[in-house]
Design a protein around this motif. Structure first.
Motif, PDB file in Angstrom:
ATOM      1  N   LEU A  77      -8.100 -61.472   2.353  1.00 57.03           N
ATOM      2  CA  LEU A  77      -8.038 -62.427   1.244  1.00 57.03           C
ATOM      3  C   LEU A  77      -8.326 -61.735  -0.084  1.00 57.03           C
ATOM      4  N   ALA A  78      -9.307 -60.838  -0.095  1.00 60.54           N
ATOM      5  CA  ALA A  78      -9.650 -60.127  -1.326  1.00 60.54           C
ATOM      6  C   ALA A  78      -8.507 -59.229  -1.788  1.00 60.54           C
ATOM      7  N   LEU A  79      -7.643 -58.827  -0.858  1.00 58.17           N
ATOM      8  CA  LEU A  79      -6.475 -57.999  -1.188  1.00 58.17           C
ATOM      9  C   LEU A  79      -5.226 -58.844  -1.401  1.00 58.17           C
ATOM     10  N   ASN A  80      -5.418 -60.152  -1.548  1.00 62.67           N
ATOM     11  CA  ASN A  80      -4.306 -61.079  -1.832  1.00 62.67           C
ATOM     12  C   ASN A  80      -3.261 -61.090  -0.718  1.00 62.67           C
ATOM     13  N   CYS A  81      -3.727 -60.874   0.525  1.00 64.61           N
ATOM     14  CA  CYS A  81      -2.825 -60.850   1.674  1.00 64.61           C
ATOM     15  C   CYS A  81      -2.635 -62.246   2.261  1.00 64.61           C
ATOM     16  N   SER A  82      -1.554 -62.400   3.005  1.00 64.73           N
ATOM     17  CA  SER A  82      -1.393 -63.552   3.887  1.00 64.73           C
ATOM     18  C   SER A  82      -2.172 -63.265   5.166  1.00 64.73           C
ATOM     19  N   ILE A  83      -2.797 -64.296   5.720  1.00 64.09           N
ATOM     20  CA  ILE A  83      -3.561 -64.152   6.951  1.00 64.09           C
ATOM     21  C   ILE A  83      -2.724 -64.714   8.103  1.00 64.09           C
ATOM     22  N   ALA A  84      -2.575 -63.905   9.138  1.00 67.35           N
ATOM     23  CA  ALA A  84      -1.740 -64.309  10.277  1.00 67.35           C
ATOM     24  C   ALA A  84      -2.357 -65.505  10.994  1.00 67.35           C
ATOM     25  N   GLU A  85      -1.499 -66.431  11.414  1.00 68.07           N
ATOM     26  CA  GLU A  85      -1.982 -67.573  12.199  1.00 68.07           C
ATOM     27  C   GLU A  85      -2.398 -67.124  13.588  1.00 68.07           C
ATOM     28  N   HIS A  86      -1.748 -66.094  14.082  1.00 68.94           N
ATOM     29  CA  HIS A  86      -2.188 -65.475  15.330  1.00 68.94           C
ATOM     30  C   HIS A  86      -1.803 -63.994  15.284  1.00 68.94           C
ATOM     31  N   CYS A  87      -2.605 -63.166  15.899  1.00 73.78           N
ATOM     32  CA  CYS A  87      -2.333 -61.737  15.930  1.00 73.78           C
ATOM     33  C   CYS A  87      -2.907 -61.186  17.231  1.00 73.78           C
ATOM     34  N   ARG A  88      -2.575 -59.957  17.552  1.00 76.53           N
ATOM     35  CA  ARG A  88      -3.031 -59.396  18.814  1.00 76.53           C
ATOM     36  C   ARG A  88      -3.292 -57.898  18.652  1.00 76.53           C
ATOM     37  N   PHE A  89      -3.989 -57.366  19.628  1.00 78.43           N
ATOM     38  CA  PHE A  89      -4.289 -55.945  19.658  1.00 78.43           C
ATOM     39  C   PHE A  89      -3.266 -55.216  20.521  1.00 78.43           C
ATOM     40  N   ALA A  90      -3.163 -53.909  20.275  1.00 81.46           N
ATOM     41  CA  ALA A  90      -2.232 -53.072  21.030  1.00 81.46           C
ATOM     42  C   ALA A  90      -2.929 -51.763  21.388  1.00 81.46           C
ATOM     43  N   ARG A  91      -2.376 -51.074  22.368  1.00 77.04           N
ATOM     44  CA  ARG A  91      -2.873 -49.757  22.741  1.00 77.04           C
ATOM     45  C   ARG A  91      -2.020 -48.688  22.056  1.00 77.04           C
ATOM     46  N   LYS A  92      -2.682 -47.845  21.302  1.00 74.52           N
ATOM     47  CA  LYS A  92      -2.035 -46.720  20.635  1.00 74.52           C
ATOM     48  C   LYS A  92      -2.318 -45.483  21.479  1.00 74.52           C
ATOM     49  N   GLN A  93      -1.305 -45.005  22.172  1.00 70.77           N
ATOM     50  CA  GLN A  93      -1.507 -43.975  23.193  1.00 70.77           C
ATOM     51  C   GLN A  93      -1.485 -42.570  22.585  1.00 70.77           C
ATOM     52  N   TYR A  94      -2.580 -41.858  22.735  1.00 67.31           N
ATOM     53  CA  TYR A  94      -2.578 -40.423  22.427  1.00 67.31           C
ATOM     54  C   TYR A  94      -3.816 -39.799  23.046  1.00 67.31           C
ATOM     55  N   PHE A  95      -3.712 -38.519  23.337  1.00 73.01           N
ATOM     56  CA  PHE A  95      -4.843 -37.814  23.939  1.00 73.01           C
ATOM     57  C   PHE A  95      -5.521 -36.941  22.900  1.00 73.01           C
TER      58      PHE A  95
END
Length: 501
Positions: A77-95
């Motif tokens: 909000l402080a960055l004047n963004c839209s806030i998602a009504e729903h969002c999710r996490f993901a796996r970022k694969q790297y070793f």
């Protein structure tokens, strides 16, 4: 092509237009980590703030930190963004050794905040708008310490890993490509990161201490020839952790790219490391694209659903915007525009505000932070905040001056001893015997000696040129190791000459 000599900054801008992008990582100050109950604390013994979830042990399940989600919404909000009504996490694969799960839990195609902007104020008051692509939640990695002469993985004898930081809540703020900056690109870089730091401190969602890595910037730079419409290949300077370093890193990368391109070479898409001692960058590793990370939805976490009521309740808690706060403080402190710009450019607004809040006058706070503290910081090659001087220390020093215990010169010495770890100002003065010499007997002897050695000055004073007394104060100060009370010296000189006023 790193062997190619960089062009000067002006030469680079004659032929090329810089394009920038920033990924700022903000460590949140929640009590626990992003997906586990392990403590989120800085400076503890290695591998003590870690549990089986952080280490990715078989059979463990993560749980989302609700406070971290609220912090992400507030920042969005402080960055004047839209806030998602729903969002999710993901796996970022790297070793990498500091990611024990072999993936990082992050957000990819569904961030919690998106399409925002931030208006940053430059040194001359001009406003430059930076468009924000997204602000997403993720977890931090652990920390590797490379043992060897370089302190880097290249040439290290061995490496140690501390997982205390693994799982610490992060918000990553990603800008859209920044064009049109021209010669002000480095200044805009510094101002943008400074504005982000001001915002997260104001929101009280991060300690925002860059020297601790609470705010870190990955600075992307590319060049395109004047008149071209296609962006050049970018490089990404990783984990730059001071405003000054961000500005210098962008400047150097513009010069480096221009030198390579002007010599007929091509830019490698890679990560680079900032080297503060030489103000240059060095090659890291080839930069991966999103496809290389094989993102897929995190199967152990349900999506996050926001409501209008929740978002608006958090919006109501937002503090005064930084730009509005700066205007208010400048008027309250009575600084000129030039004085206030200097404070902003030095990144010392918070420190001065806290010092004023502790009881110092605005003039005293500015004098110490912009003067002696900045001088010590420059001499040691660090930011003023990294010296560890607290606002209450400045208040105590000023009280010692006003009470006549020390003079201004001695107070500067006391500050340096304090920075070196010798304790509180009053203790340093007592332990080192630095009290101002105000004893009449000791001062009178020193004054009489100075007058005997400078008869010409004495004659001028007798003739009514009272300003000449200043020429006697220096020898008296030397005799008393700089601990004389200058006012008392003047008084004794006049008394000795029978010129009491």
């Amino acid at each position: 092509m790193d062997a190619v000599e960089p062009l000067s900054f002006d030469e680079a801008l004659e032929a090329f237009e810089p394009v920038m992008g920033f990924e700022v990582h903000v460590e949140l100050n929640t009590a626990t980590k992003m997906f586990s109950s392990a403590p989120n604390a800085f400076g503890d013994e290695p591998n003590t703030n870690v549990n089986e979830v952080d280490l990715g042990m078989p059979g463990t399940l993560p749980a989302v930190n609700g406070k971290a989600v609220e912090s992400a919404i507030k920042l969005g909000l402080a960055l004047n963004c839209s806030i998602a009504e729903h969002c999710r996490f993901a796996r970022k694969q790297y070793f990498y050794p500091d990611t024990p799960k072999n993936w990082q839990t992050s957000q990819y195609d569904e961030p919690i905040a998106f399409d925002g902007h931030l208006d940053v104020e430059l040194d001359d008051g001009e406003i430059f708008r930076v468009d924000i692509e997204r602000a997403h939640m993720e977890e931090d990695a652990g920390k590797l310490t490379h043992a060897g002469t370089s302190g880097r993985i290249q040439g290290a004898d061995y490496s140690l890993v501390d997982y205390n930081r693994a799982g610490v809540p992060l918000i990553e703020i990603v800008t859209k490509p920044i064009t049109g900056a021209g010669k002000r690109a480095p200044e805009i870089a510094r101002a943008y990161v400074s504005a982000i730091r001001d915002i997260v401190k104001g929101l009280d969602i991060s300690d925002a201490r860059m020297e601790r890595g609470n705010v870190r910037c990955d600075a992307n730079v590319s060049l395109m020839r004047r008149g071209a419409e296609v962006f050049g290949t970018r490089s990404e300077t990783k984990n730059v952790n001071s405003m000054r370093a961000v500005e210098h890193a962008v400047t150097y990368e513009i010069r480096r790219h221009a030198g390579i391109l002007s010599a007929g070479g091509s830019i490698v898409q890679e990560t680079r490391h900032w080297k503060e001692d030489t103000r240059t960058t060095s090659s890291g590793r080839p930069k991966s694209d999103a496809d290389d990370y094989r993102y897929f939805p995190e199967p152990d976490l349900v999506p996050i659903v926001t409501t209008t009521e929740w978002v608006e309740a958090l919006r109501a808690e937002l503090p005064e915007p930084p730009a509005q706060r700066r205007r208010r403080l400048r008027e309250a402190w009575g600084y000129s525009e030039a004085e206030f710009r200097d404070v902003i450019a030095a990144g010392l607004l918070d420190e001065i505000e806290e010092t004023v809040g502790q009881g110092a006058s605005p003039a005293v706070a500015r004098k110490w932070w912009m003067g002696e503290i900045s001088r010590l910081a420059n001499a040691r090659g660090v930011d003023p905040a990294a010296l560890g001087v607290e606002p209450v220390t400045i208040v105590e020093l000023n009280r010692l001056i006003e009470g006549g215990t020390v003079n201004d010169k001695i107070a500067r010495q006391v500050l340096e001893h304090h920075v070196d770890g010798e304790g509180a100002p009053a203790d340093i003065v007592r332990n080192r015997g630095l009290e101002v010499v105000s004893d009449d007997g000791a001062l009178t002897a020193a004054v009489e000696k100075a007058m005997a050695e400078n008869p010409d000055v004495v004659e001028k004073v007798k003739g009514g040129k009272l300003k000449a007394i200043g020429a006697l104060i220096g020898p008296v100060m030397k005799e008393t190791r700089g601990q004389a009370d200058a006012g008392k010296v003047k008084e004794i000189v006049l008394q000795t000459l029978g010129m009491d006023s």
